[in-house]
Each structure stands twice: as structure tokens, then as C-alpha cells.
Design a protein around this motif. Structure first.
Motif, PDB file in Angstrom:
ATOM      1  N   SER A  71       0.798  -1.228   0.000  1.00  0.00           N
ATOM      2  CA  SER A  71       0.000   0.000   0.000  1.00  0.00           C
ATOM      3  C   SER A  71       0.829   1.275   0.000  1.00  0.00           C
ATOM      4  N   THR A  72       2.149   1.163   0.141  1.00  0.00           N
ATOM      5  CA  THR A  72       2.964   2.379   0.094  1.00  0.00           C
ATOM      6  C   THR A  72       2.865   3.052  -1.266  1.00  0.00           C
ATOM      7  N   VAL A  73       2.493   2.287  -2.290  1.00  0.00           N
ATOM      8  CA  VAL A  73       2.395   2.843  -3.632  1.00  0.00           C
ATOM      9  C   VAL A  73       1.226   3.824  -3.765  1.00  0.00           C
ATOM     10  N   LYS A  74       0.302   3.766  -2.825  1.00  0.00           N
ATOM     11  CA  LYS A  74      -0.897   4.593  -2.932  1.00  0.00           C
ATOM     12  C   LYS A  74      -0.601   6.080  -2.734  1.00  0.00           C
ATOM     13  N   LEU A  75       0.391   6.401  -1.919  1.00  0.00           N
ATOM     14  CA  LEU A  75       0.697   7.811  -1.684  1.00  0.00           C
ATOM     15  C   LEU A  75       1.168   8.513  -2.953  1.00  0.00           C
ATOM     16  N   PRO A  76       2.187   7.984  -3.682  1.00  0.00           N
ATOM     17  CA  PRO A  76       2.564   8.664  -4.926  1.00  0.00           C
ATOM     18  C   PRO A  76       1.457   8.665  -5.966  1.00  0.00           C
ATOM     19  N   THR A  77       0.620   7.647  -5.984  1.00  0.00           N
ATOM     20  CA  THR A  77      -0.504   7.632  -6.913  1.00  0.00           C
ATOM     21  C   THR A  77      -1.456   8.788  -6.615  1.00  0.00           C
ATOM     22  N   ALA A  78      -1.749   9.006  -5.347  1.00  0.00           N
ATOM     23  CA  ALA A  78      -2.638  10.107  -4.962  1.00  0.00           C
ATOM     24  C   ALA A  78      -2.032  11.452  -5.342  1.00  0.00           C
ATOM     25  N   ILE A  79      -0.745  11.614  -5.072  1.00  0.00           N
ATOM     26  CA  ILE A  79      -0.069  12.878  -5.384  1.00  0.00           C
ATOM     27  C   ILE A  79      -0.069  13.142  -6.889  1.00  0.00           C
ATOM     28  N   LEU A  80       0.256  12.118  -7.676  1.00  0.00           N
ATOM     29  CA  LEU A  80       0.355  12.295  -9.124  1.00  0.00           C
ATOM     30  C   LEU A  80      -1.026  12.482  -9.765  1.00  0.00           C
ATOM     31  N   ALA A  81      -2.067  11.937  -9.158  1.00  0.00           N
ATOM     32  CA  ALA A  81      -3.422  12.180  -9.681  1.00  0.00           C
ATOM     33  C   ALA A  81      -3.795  13.650  -9.517  1.00  0.00           C
ATOM     34  N   LEU A  82      -3.473  14.214  -8.359  1.00  0.00           N
ATOM     35  CA  LEU A  82      -3.735  15.640  -8.136  1.00  0.00           C
ATOM     36  C   LEU A  82      -2.887  16.491  -9.074  1.00  0.00           C
ATOM     37  N   GLU A  83      -1.656  16.064  -9.297  1.00  0.00           N
ATOM     38  CA  GLU A  83      -0.765  16.797 -10.206  1.00  0.00           C
ATOM     39  C   GLU A  83      -1.309  16.771 -11.629  1.00  0.00           C
ATOM     40  N   LYS A  84      -1.877  15.627 -12.027  1.00  0.00           N
ATOM     41  CA  LYS A  84      -2.413  15.525 -13.392  1.00  0.00           C
ATOM     42  C   LYS A  84      -3.591  16.476 -13.587  1.00  0.00           C
ATOM     43  N   LEU A  93     -11.918  22.575 -14.292  1.00  0.00           N
ATOM     44  CA  LEU A  93     -11.594  21.226 -13.821  1.00  0.00           C
ATOM     45  C   LEU A  93     -10.801  21.311 -12.525  1.00  0.00           C
ATOM     46  N   THR A  94     -11.314  20.678 -11.475  1.00  0.00           N
ATOM     47  CA  THR A  94     -10.621  20.630 -10.192  1.00  0.00           C
ATOM     48  C   THR A  94     -10.650  19.201  -9.664  1.00  0.00           C
ATOM     49  N   PRO A 122     -18.375  10.162  -7.503  1.00  0.00           N
ATOM     50  CA  PRO A 122     -16.931   9.940  -7.427  1.00  0.00           C
ATOM     51  C   PRO A 122     -16.156  11.149  -7.951  1.00  0.00           C
ATOM     52  N   SER A 123     -14.967  11.344  -7.428  1.00  0.00           N
ATOM     53  CA  SER A 123     -14.075  12.410  -7.892  1.00  0.00           C
ATOM     54  C   SER A 123     -12.658  12.032  -7.512  1.00  0.00           C
ATOM     55  N   VAL A 124     -11.684  12.698  -8.112  1.00  0.00           N
ATOM     56  CA  VAL A 124     -10.290  12.460  -7.756  1.00  0.00           C
ATOM     57  C   VAL A 124     -10.077  12.764  -6.278  1.00  0.00           C
ATOM     58  N   ALA A 125     -10.643  13.859  -5.793  1.00  0.00           N
ATOM     59  CA  ALA A 125     -10.480  14.232  -4.387  1.00  0.00           C
ATOM     60  C   ALA A 125     -11.041  13.160  -3.458  1.00  0.00           C
ATOM     61  N   GLN A 126     -12.199  12.598  -3.810  1.00  0.00           N
ATOM     62  CA  GLN A 126     -12.803  11.572  -2.971  1.00  0.00           C
ATOM     63  C   GLN A 126     -11.960  10.301  -2.972  1.00  0.00           C
ATOM     64  N   TYR A 127     -11.404   9.948  -4.136  1.00  0.00           N
ATOM     65  CA  TYR A 127     -10.538   8.766  -4.192  1.00  0.00           C
ATOM     66  C   TYR A 127      -9.265   8.983  -3.376  1.00  0.00           C
ATOM     67  N   VAL A 128      -8.693  10.184  -3.433  1.00  0.00           N
ATOM     68  CA  VAL A 128      -7.515  10.493  -2.626  1.00  0.00           C
ATOM     69  C   VAL A 128      -7.858  10.376  -1.143  1.00  0.00           C
TER      70      VAL A 128
END
Length: 207
Positions: A71-84, A93-94, A122-128
Motif C-alpha cells: 500500500s505504500t504505492v498509494k501515496l505517490p498515486t494520490a499525489i500524481l493524480a492531483l498533479e495531473k 476542472l478541479t 466519485p471524484s479524484v479528491a474523494q478517491y484520494v
């Protein structure tokens, strides 16, 4: 990280700990290569000034072997989704823009509602949020698909050259594609009407 707080990795302690409990770890110790066992543990202590001090311990850690990140991979995934979201430069788009996720091929599943969200969408923020609060696997998979495997790995390699993510947390159809193959991503971002909290006709399909 400052050298004042970082320490060299202890390669002895964990092996001795495992050997002291053969009833629990004998299978690991007897077949370490077959099981591809690697352990990396970092203990974080804070002093009276609240400064962190790190002590790391490893067992059979080899930078040339694949290290399953769990699950450590989830943190960079969350960060990069917000960056995208920021990198797309789409007006209106937010991270809170509702997502409509269709299924482009077998094994992908549609997502039109998210009952855990305040607005039911659903939204990127909710998934994060779900990743950070409950380590939600489905949220990780959705953001993985949103970013795209090739883009995710390319960005990771810019900051951590030996890092790569090969698949989603749970088996999805993305495993059928090579690491650099574009994957069909049926994502649509939709504006919400302030009156009924439901998407209106304005849509932005994510490439």
C-alpha cells in the motif's frame, strides 16, 4: 533528509529476530530465494524538539530485485493524480469535479456514484481521501487508471530512478497490456449544477 537524522541500514537485527522465532518464520528462513523475501522497516522516533530520527532495518534487501510495495504505492498515486488535474489545464476542472467512469473493455467496471462522498459522486479528491483514510484498493485502482501506467512510471522515475509500478492493487484488465502500452481510459469529468448536485451537460473527456 539531513545526515543528522538518517542512519545506515541495519542488516543484522531482522535476521536475528526471524531466527529467534523458528516456529513462525522457519519457512521463510529455509526458502528465502524461492519466496523472494525482502523486508525493509524504518522506525521513526521524535526527540523533545519533535525532530524525527530514523532507524532502518533490512533483511535480504537487494536494489536489483523487485520489491513489492504493497500500500505504500498509494501515496505517490494520490499525489500524481492531483498533479495531473493541474497539468491538464482545463477550465473549471478541479480535484472535486465529479467523475463518470465507463468500461472500455472486459474487466473494467463502470462507476457512476460513490455513496461515501457527500454529494454521492466519485471524484479524484474523494478517491484520494479514501486512499489516505482507509487505504482503499478500488480508489487506488481508479487513480492508477486515471493517470495511466506509462505516465505514472515515467514521473516516478524522474524522482526515484529505480521505482516502477507494474499493475493495479487488484487484478484488472490493465495487466493484459505492456508497461508502455496506452490503456483505454473511459473517464469523463462533469460539472455539477449548484441546484441539484447532479452533473449537467458540460463534459470533459480525459485523454
Amino acid at each position: 533528509m539531513s545526515d543528522a537524522y538518517a542512519q545506515q541500514i541495519d542488516t543484522v537485527y531482522l535476521e536475528k529476530l526471524l531466527q529467534s522465532h523458528p516456529d513462525l518464520f522457519q519457512n521463510i528462513l529455509s526458502h528465502p530465494t524461492k519466496n523472494e523475501v525482502q523486508i525493509l522497516y524504518t522506525q521513526i522516533d521524535r526527540d523533545k524538539s519533535n525532530r524525527p530520527h530514523f532507524r532502518s532495518y533490512s533483511y535480504r534487501l537487494n536494489p536489483n530485485w523487485y520489491f513489492y510495495p504493497a500500500s505504500t504505492v498509494k501515496l505517490p498515486t494520490a499525489i500524481l493524480a492531483l498533479e495531473k488535474i493541474n497539468d491538464l489545464h482545463l477550465a473549471g476542472l478541479t480535484k472535486d469535479t465529479p467523475l463518470r467512469i465507463d468500461s472500455a473493455f472486459e474487466k473494467q467496471t463502470k462507476v457512476l456514484v460513490d455513496e461515501s462522498a457527500a454529494n454521492g459522486l466519485p471524484s479524484v479528491a474523494q478517491y484520494v481521501k479514501k486512499i489516505l483514510l482507509t487505504s482503499d484498493n478500488d480508489a487506488q485502482n481508479r487513480l492508477f487508471e486515471f493517470i495511466g501506467r506509462a505516465e505514472l512510471n515515467a514521473k516516478l522515475k524522474n524522482t526515484a530512478p529505480n521505482t516502477a509500478i507494474s499493475s493495479t492493487v487488484l487484478p484488472l484488465a490493465t495487466k493484459e497490456y505492456g508497461p508502455n502500452t496506452p490503456i483505454p481510459l473511459p473517464f469523463t469529468m462533469e460539472k455539477i449544477s449548484s441546484t441539484n448536485k447532479r452533473p449537467n451537460s458540460t463534459q470533459k473527456t480525459i485523454p
